[in-house]
Design an enzyme around this catalytic site. Structure first.
Site, PDB file in Angstrom:
ATOM      1  N   LYS A  21       0.847  -1.190   0.000  1.00  0.00           N
ATOM      2  CA  LYS A  21       0.000   0.000   0.000  1.00  0.00           C
ATOM      3  C   LYS A  21       0.885   1.245   0.000  1.00  0.00           C
ATOM      4  O   LYS A  21       1.928   1.285   0.665  1.00  0.00           O
ATOM      5  CB  LYS A  21      -0.878  -0.055   1.251  1.00  0.00           C
ATOM      6  CG  LYS A  21      -1.963   1.001   1.369  1.00  0.00           C
ATOM      7  CD  LYS A  21      -2.783   0.693   2.622  1.00  0.00           C
ATOM      8  CE  LYS A  21      -3.883   1.695   2.869  1.00  0.00           C
ATOM      9  NZ  LYS A  21      -4.691   1.323   4.075  1.00  0.00           N
TER      10      LYS A  21
ATOM     11  N   SER B 281      -9.470   1.114   3.321  1.00  0.00           N
ATOM     12  CA  SER B 281      -8.721   2.025   2.469  1.00  0.00           C
ATOM     13  C   SER B 281      -7.714   1.306   1.570  1.00  0.00           C
ATOM     14  O   SER B 281      -7.214   1.882   0.602  1.00  0.00           O
ATOM     15  CB  SER B 281      -7.969   3.044   3.342  1.00  0.00           C
ATOM     16  OG  SER B 281      -7.052   2.401   4.218  1.00  0.00           O
TER      17      SER B 281
ATOM     18  N   SER C 255      -9.450  -1.369   7.444  1.00  0.00           N
ATOM     19  CA  SER C 255      -8.951  -1.257   6.075  1.00  0.00           C
ATOM     20  C   SER C 255      -8.259  -2.518   5.573  1.00  0.00           C
ATOM     21  O   SER C 255      -8.009  -2.645   4.374  1.00  0.00           O
ATOM     22  CB  SER C 255      -7.982  -0.074   5.959  1.00  0.00           C
ATOM     23  OG  SER C 255      -8.659   1.139   6.200  1.00  0.00           O
TER      24      SER C 255
END
Length: 587
Positions: free
Chosen positions: A66, A140, A164
């Site tokens: 990420k 997310s 997330s």
């Protein structure tokens, strides 16, 4: 693409496959930064030059991170171009993966500053949900989940503060593991809410994620929130046997649609059939804790990484993220202390629940959400998605999200096993069994789940030296039984190795008598269940036999040997040091 963490292809082939899969996907919003193919291939070739003993547990496995996690020399944006910088050091967790031989493909898209559970709050676009582009990918960690679900990478790192690492797993039919907070270093991660942040893992199967956790785990003095006992933490799945699992009272459960409700109830029934005893629990302490994360002063901590940009250039932030952060200024120190006291009350109130159950089963989300629904109500929908996730880090719990099946709309649903801090092994064991009972495919690929190890059948290790090694013709006999590669190593220097006079030649490993000359021979150590070992041995042809093989470290492990009579007239290939070199020379 196979999503099992032990690659069956060479590192070069694995890299080529990742980039070809991404090109075929045609979704430019999955990655914010993609490593050049030439660079990834260079990494793969460098790995192949390493000696067998130095290749690492994740040799040749592709992965993504990420884009709020630092990698030296690469940009970190947290999905905000105005915040973007070039990292000078690699995050501790990522460095451990690279040291173990994993190959980084790129950095994935996210809700800006990891603020959101929807996956649409990014100026770099919205990764397409691989099952239906009308639905959100979840956030997310949207790009990481989609990259795994579509087979671009074998695993991906996300972060998890409010869910997330779990919400995108539910939307993409993959596994999302949020380990006990503090056992994976957060050094080198852009904080969302530093006291609650946690690195998470997306993967096609639970046991693949365990391989990743084993590499990343460990204490780190650079992380002030690291647990002192992180080195002793063990994520290995525990065969559940008989266990107690909790479900919230019926009136405390809320679902978006009937498919989500039915699949959750079906998951509970499957747990009963797997040996679970269902206990109804009061979900009140958990739901009230969940409300605190965004409805309390913890939102103020989200300004830690962004406050300078927020004050200097607020228009650089995504409008919804800016709106969320704007609420941070309404809290003062008194509010923070009051909220912390309230959270402590809720922690105490939740303790009796854990005395009556081993794990808590909750829906991962109330139900799938469309892009149109988020556009119409961006804050309200996001809040709803955190109903069963927001409380986990605040109450210091671990969680494993697994697929639960597909609804009438053909979109996946998921459930989550939650357990006290440090109980990851049990949660992972139950989740692994439940995953196999609910679905058959990994993500949106045609790759099936590997066979589940039978409960209460602990894994045993076996040494192979020839055609059963990874990439060799008989390796499928191991992988089809759910075996996992543990390490590549050598025997003690007390063996001789033969190419038996068969057609085609078979390997023959013989231990020499004391005083006779031998040599270390390249071998692999695999783990499989006792039941699988019985099946494998049942089909073992003569002159192969089982015996204890002494490894280079002095340990003796069950392995394939050869009856001495078969070496008469056989070619002695000891000096080659292993079967791979013999095969290469022969070809």
């Amino acid at each position: 693409m196979t999503l099992r963490i032990k690659e069956t292809l060479s590192p070069v082939e694995a890299v080529e496959r990742s980039y070809a899969t991404l090109a075929a996907l045609g979704d430019p919003a999955v990655f914010i930064h993609l490593e050049p193919l030439a660079k990834a291939l260079g990494r793969a070739r460098e790995l192949m030059q390493r000696p067998m003993t130095g290749r690492g547990a994740l040799f040749g496995v592709s992965f993504a991170v990420k884009d709020n996690i630092d990698v030296e020399g690469l940009p970190t944006s947290a999905a905000c171009p105005a915040f973007r910088y070039t990292a000078h050091k690699t995050a501790a967790a990522v460095q451990r993966l690279l040291d173990a031989g994993a190959i980084l493909i790129g950095k994935t898209n996210l809700d800006q500053f990891a603020t959101g559970l929807v996956g649409v709050r990014s100026p770099y676009g919205v990764p397409r949900n691989p099952f239906d582009p009308a639905f959100i990918p979840g956030g997310s960690s949207s790009g990481s989940a989609v990259a795994v679900a579509t087979g671009v990478v074998a695993f991906a790192l996300g972060t998890d503060t409010a869910g997330s690492g779990r919400v995108p797993a539910a939307m993409n039919n993959v596994v999302g593991i949020k380990p006990t907070r503090g056992v994976i270093s957060m050094h080198g991660v852009v904080p969302a809410c530093r006291a609650q942040d946690c690195i998470s893992v997306f993967c096609g199967e639970v046991r693949a994620g365990v391989d990743v956790l084993q590499v990343m785990r460990g204490a780190d003095p650079r992380d002030p929130y690291a647990r002192a006992d992180a080195e002793a933490w063990d994520p290995q799945p525990v065969a559940p046997g008989r266990f107690r699992f909790g479900v919230p009272r019926a009136e405390q459960l809320s679902f978006q649609d009937s498919s989500s409700r039915d699949l959750y109830m079906a998951a509970a029934e499957r747990l009963i059939r797997l040996g679970g005893y269902q206990v109804e629990v009061d979900f009140t302490p958990f739901s009230r804790a969940a409300e605190l994360l965004y409805g309390g002063p913890w939102v103020a901590q989200r300004l830690e990484a962004t406050h300078e940009l927020y004050e200097r250039q607020p228009e650089a932030l995504h409008p919804v993220v800016r709106e969320v952060l704007s609420t941070a200024t309404q809290y003062d120190a008194l509010a923070a202390f009051r909220a912390e006291a309230q959270l402590q009350v809720l922690r105490r109130a939740s303790l009796p629940t854990w005395r009556s159950i081993d794990a808590l089963l909750v829906p991962t989300i109330p139900g799938p959400v469309t892009l149109a629904q988020v556009e119409a109500d961006p804050i309200g929908i996001n809040t709803s998605l955190g109903s069963y996730t927001n409380f986990v880090n605040l109450l210091d719990l671990c969680a494993v999200a697994v697929p639960a099946g597909f609804g009438a709309d053909k979109v996946p649903r998921g459930v989550t096993l939650v357990a006290p801090a440090g109980s990851d092994g049990l949660a992972l064991g139950i989740a692994d069994a439940l995953h196999h009972a609910c679905v058959e495919q990994q993500g949106n690929t045609s790759e099936p789940l590997a066979p589940l190890q039978k409960p209460n059948a602990p894994a045993v290790r076996i040494v192979v030296a020839g055609a059963h090694m990874q990439g060799m013709p008989l390796n499928h006999q191991l992988t089809s039984l759910g075996a996992r590669l543990l390490e590549r190593t050598f025997t003690a220097p007390s063996y001789r190795f033969f190419a038996l006079a068969t057609d085609p030649p078979k390997p023959g490993l013989i231990r020499v008598a004391a005083g006779e000359k031998g040599q270390p021979i390249e071998v692999e150590v695999w783990a499989l269940s006792q039941l699988a070992l019985g099946e494998l041995v049942g089909g073992l042809p003569p002159p192969m036999c089982l015996g204890k093989v002494e490894l280079a470290n002095g340990e003796r492990v069950i392995g394939f040997l050869c009856e001495p009579y078969a070496t008469v007239g056989a070619r002695d290939i000891t000096e080659l040091g292993g079967w791979r070199r013999f095969v290469a020379q022969s070809s």
